[in-house]
Design a protein around this motif. Structure first.
Motif, short mmCIF file in Angstrom:
data_model
loop_
_atom_site.label_atom_id
_atom_site.label_comp_id
_atom_site.label_asym_id
_atom_site.label_seq_id
_atom_site.Cartn_x
_atom_site.Cartn_y
_atom_site.Cartn_z
N GLY A 80 0.81 -1.21 0.00
CA GLY A 80 0.00 0.00 0.00
C GLY A 80 0.84 1.26 0.00
O GLY A 80 0.53 2.23 -0.70
N GLY A 81 1.92 1.24 0.77
CA GLY A 81 2.82 2.39 0.79
C GLY A 81 3.48 2.61 -0.56
O GLY A 81 3.62 3.76 -1.02
N VAL A 110 2.25 1.72 -3.46
CA VAL A 110 1.21 2.20 -4.38
C VAL A 110 0.92 3.68 -4.14
O VAL A 110 0.79 4.45 -5.08
N GLU A 111 0.86 4.06 -2.87
CA GLU A 111 0.61 5.47 -2.54
C GLU A 111 1.71 6.35 -3.13
O GLU A 111 1.43 7.40 -3.73
N THR A 112 2.94 5.93 -2.97
CA THR A 112 4.07 6.69 -3.53
C THR A 112 3.99 6.73 -5.05
O THR A 112 4.20 7.79 -5.66
N LEU A 135 1.36 6.49 -6.97
CA LEU A 135 0.28 7.39 -7.41
C LEU A 135 0.69 8.85 -7.31
O LEU A 135 0.41 9.64 -8.21
N ALA A 136 1.33 9.20 -6.22
CA ALA A 136 1.77 10.59 -6.05
C ALA A 136 2.80 10.97 -7.12
O ALA A 136 2.74 12.05 -7.72
#
Length: 70
Positions: free
Chosen positions: A15-16, A18-20, A22-23
């Protein structure tokens, strides 16, 4: 159960990532930064590999669960 905690940790790490991603993808689009976009695509392999690990571990856990009759 330690096995489930390990899967949870992998999912949190994924998840981390993926979050990175996306940003960084949004930043690449906003700034039209092709090099950053290429980097995001290249880093996607790590997310895919982690997803495969999660899937394999879940399959292993389900198989063990069936063997012991839980």
């Amino acid at each position: 159960d330690r096995d489930l905690e390990a899967v949870q940790a992998m999912i949190m790490r994924m998840g981390g990532l993926v979050e990175t991603a996306l940003a960084e993808a949004a930043r690449a689009l906003e700034s039209r930064d092709e090099a950053l976009a290429d980097q995001v695509r290249a880093n996607d392999a790590a997310i895919d590999a982690l997803e495969e690990q999660v899937n394999a571990e879940c399959a292993r856990l389900r198989s063990e669960e069936r063997r012991v009759g839980k």
